[in-house]
Design an enzyme around this catalytic site. Structure first.
Site, short mmCIF file in Angstrom:
data_model
loop_
_atom_site.label_atom_id
_atom_site.label_comp_id
_atom_site.label_asym_id
_atom_site.label_seq_id
_atom_site.Cartn_x
_atom_site.Cartn_y
_atom_site.Cartn_z
N HIS A 31 0.86 -1.42 -0.13
CA HIS A 31 0.03 -0.12 -0.16
C HIS A 31 0.79 1.30 0.14
O HIS A 31 0.14 2.28 0.08
CB HIS A 31 -1.00 -0.13 1.08
CG HIS A 31 -2.28 0.58 0.80
ND1 HIS A 31 -3.37 0.36 1.81
CD2 HIS A 31 -2.54 1.41 0.04
CE1 HIS A 31 -4.40 1.07 1.21
NE2 HIS A 31 -3.99 1.67 -0.09
N ASP A 82 -9.79 -0.27 4.17
CA ASP A 82 -8.71 -1.00 5.05
C ASP A 82 -8.89 -1.42 6.14
O ASP A 82 -9.97 -0.80 7.07
CB ASP A 82 -7.46 0.08 4.78
CG ASP A 82 -6.25 -0.62 4.84
OD1 ASP A 82 -6.12 -1.32 5.46
OD2 ASP A 82 -5.25 0.09 4.29
N HIS A 94 -6.43 -0.95 8.34
CA HIS A 94 -5.57 -0.22 8.94
C HIS A 94 -5.78 1.60 8.25
O HIS A 94 -6.53 1.58 7.32
CB HIS A 94 -3.90 -0.58 8.49
CG HIS A 94 -3.76 -2.08 8.82
ND1 HIS A 94 -3.99 -2.98 7.71
CD2 HIS A 94 -3.47 -2.68 9.89
CE1 HIS A 94 -3.81 -4.30 8.48
NE2 HIS A 94 -3.24 -4.10 9.50
N ASP A 131 -3.09 3.46 7.79
CA ASP A 131 -2.07 3.93 7.18
C ASP A 131 -1.82 5.39 7.39
O ASP A 131 -1.32 6.13 6.27
CB ASP A 131 -2.12 3.56 5.54
CG ASP A 131 -2.25 2.20 5.42
OD1 ASP A 131 -1.88 1.24 6.31
OD2 ASP A 131 -2.60 1.73 4.32
N HIS A 150 4.29 1.08 3.95
CA HIS A 150 2.82 0.93 3.53
C HIS A 150 1.98 1.42 4.69
O HIS A 150 0.80 1.43 4.57
CB HIS A 150 2.82 -0.41 3.19
CG HIS A 150 2.75 -1.63 4.28
ND1 HIS A 150 2.15 -2.79 4.11
CD2 HIS A 150 3.15 -1.40 5.33
CE1 HIS A 150 2.14 -3.53 5.19
NE2 HIS A 150 2.87 -2.66 6.34
N ASP A 162 -7.56 -1.94 0.18
CA ASP A 162 -6.84 -3.08 0.58
C ASP A 162 -7.34 -4.39 0.78
O ASP A 162 -8.28 -4.25 1.39
CB ASP A 162 -5.77 -2.46 1.86
CG ASP A 162 -4.72 -3.27 2.33
OD1 ASP A 162 -4.82 -4.42 2.26
OD2 ASP A 162 -3.78 -2.59 2.85
N ASP A 196 -6.62 -6.44 2.87
CA ASP A 196 -6.79 -6.79 4.24
C ASP A 196 -7.98 -6.27 4.83
O ASP A 196 -8.28 -6.39 6.05
CB ASP A 196 -5.48 -6.85 4.95
CG ASP A 196 -5.10 -5.10 5.23
OD1 ASP A 196 -6.11 -4.44 5.42
OD2 ASP A 196 -3.98 -4.79 5.44
N GLU A 240 -2.09 -5.09 -1.85
CA GLU A 240 -1.81 -6.01 -0.91
C GLU A 240 -2.19 -7.51 -1.09
O GLU A 240 -2.51 -8.32 -0.11
CB GLU A 240 -2.22 -5.50 0.49
CG GLU A 240 -1.77 -4.35 0.97
CD GLU A 240 -0.35 -4.37 1.56
OE1 GLU A 240 0.50 -5.32 1.59
OE2 GLU A 240 0.58 -3.27 1.95
#
Length: 299
Positions: free
Chosen positions: A100, A123, A125, A127, A140, A226, A228, A271
Site C-alpha cells: 500500500h 482497509d 488499517h 496507514d 505501507h 486494501d 486486508d 496487498e
C-alpha cells in the site's frame, strides 16, 4: 465512469517486510481481470508493470527509521507519472499492487488533475503513521498520512507540492487495527472513519450512503482498496490479516453502491500476496470486486 480503462501493475514489496506481494499484479491478471472488464463493456489497455529497483537488503534512510525509503520514492515517482499520463489521455487508471505504499504515487499522479479529490480508504488499517509514530518503519503504513501532507519530505513532496488530499475529503472504511499514533491523528485532524463497530451497528448500506454523501463536494473519488479490509476468511492472501473484517458480500454491496453513485474516477487494489493465499482466492476476490465497482450486474 470513463469507458476506457488503463491497467498499471505495481509489483512493489518494499513498503513492508513480507515477501510475495510483488506478485500481486500477476495474480490479479491470472484471475482473468482483463477479460472480465471487457465483458462489462470497457475498452482495456494493459500498460504492464512498473519496474522496481530492488535493494540487496532492506535499507534505512539517514534517520534509521524508514525502510527502503529511496526505492519506494523512486517507484512511486514513476507510478505518479504513469497515472498522470493515463488521466491526461482521458482513461480511467486501475492500479494493481503491490503493497500500500504505492498509494503515495497513485494519489500524486491524480492530484495533478483533481485538486479536490475524495478518497475512500477501504482497509483494516489507517496507514496514518509517520516516522515518529510508526512502530515498524514500514512505509505501507504511512501512505495516507503522506498524501495528507504529514511525514517524510520525500514522501510528502513526491511529484509536486503537498497535500495531495485534504483531510475533509477522506473516508476510511473497515478500520480495526489502528496504532496509538494513528488514533491520535484521527482525533486531532477529524478524519472520517467507519470502523467495524460502526459497520456492524449501522450496516454497510447506511455506511456507504453516508460516505458517498460526505464526499459529494469533491471533484471525483479515488478508491484505495486494501484486500486486508476483508476478513481473512474471504481474503487470506494478504500480508497483515486482521480477523473480524468486512465480508465478501458487504464488500460487493459497497462496490455496487459506488458504481450506482458514479463517483469513482480511479481505483487501486493492493496487498494481494499469492504466496500467502489459497488457490489464488484473494486475487479472484479482488477481480470480482472490480467487476462490481465497474458496473457488472446480474440482470
Amino acid at each position: 465512469m470513463k469507458k476506457k480503462i488503463s491497467i498499471i501493475g505495481m509489483p512493489m514489496d518494499l513498503g513492508q517486510t513480507r515477501r510475495g506481494v510483488d506478485m500481486g499484479p500477476s495474480a490479479i491478471r491470472y484471475a482473468g481481470v482483463v477479460e472480465r472488464i471487457k465483458r462489462i463493456g470497457y475498452e482495456v489497455e494493459d500498460l504492464g508493470d512498473i519496474a522496481i529497483n530492488r535493494p540487496k537488503q532492506y535499507e534505512l534512510d539517514e534517520n534509521q527509521k524508514l525502510k527502503n525509503l529511496h526505492q519506494v520514492v523512486e517507484a512511486c515517482q514513476e507510478l505518479a507519472e504513469k497515472v498522470d499520463d493515463v488521466i491526461e489521455r482521458g482513461s480511467f487508471p486501475l492500479i494493481f499492487g503491490g503493497d500500500h505504499s504505492m498509494a503515495v504515487g497513485t494519489l500524486a499522479g491524480i492530484a495533478k488533475h483533481n485538486k479536490n479529490i475524495g478518497v475512500i480508504w477501504y482497509d483494516a488499517h489507517g496507514d496514518l503513521n509517520t516516522e515518529e509514530t510508526s512502530p515498524s518503519g514500514n512505509i505501507h503504513g504511512m501512505s495516507l498520512a503522506a498524501s495528507l501532507g504529514y511525514g517524510h519530505p520525500l514522501l510528502v513532496n513526491l511529484y509536486g507540492a503537498y497535500p495531495k488530499v485534504k483531510k475533509e475529503n477522506v473516508v476510511i472504511i473497515g478500520a480495526r487495527a489502528l496504532d496509538e499514533g494513528e488514533k491520535d491523528f484521527i482525533r486531532e485532524e477529524g478524519i472520517k472513519v467507519y470502523s467495524m463497530h460502526e459497520i456492524d451497528r449501522m450496516g454497510m448500506a447506511a455506511v456507504m450512503e453516508e460516505a458517498i454523501a460526505y464526499l459529494s463536494h469533491t471533484d471525483g473519488v479515488h478508491l484505495s482498496l486494501d484486500l486486508d479490509g476483508l476478513d481473512p476468511h474471504d481474503a487470506p492472501g494478504v500480508g497483515t490479516p486482521v480477523i473480524g473484517g468486512l465480508s465478501y458480500r458487504e464488500s460487493h454491496l459497497a462496490m455496487e453502491m459506488l458504481a450506482e453513485a458514479g463517483i469513482i474516477t480511479s481505483a487501486e487494489f493492493v496487498e494481494v500476496n499469492p504466496i500467502l493465499d489459497e488457490k489464488n482466492k484473494t486475487a479472484v476476490t479482488a477481480v470480482a470486486l472490480m467487476g462490481s465497482l465497474l458496473g457488472e450486474k446480474l440482470k
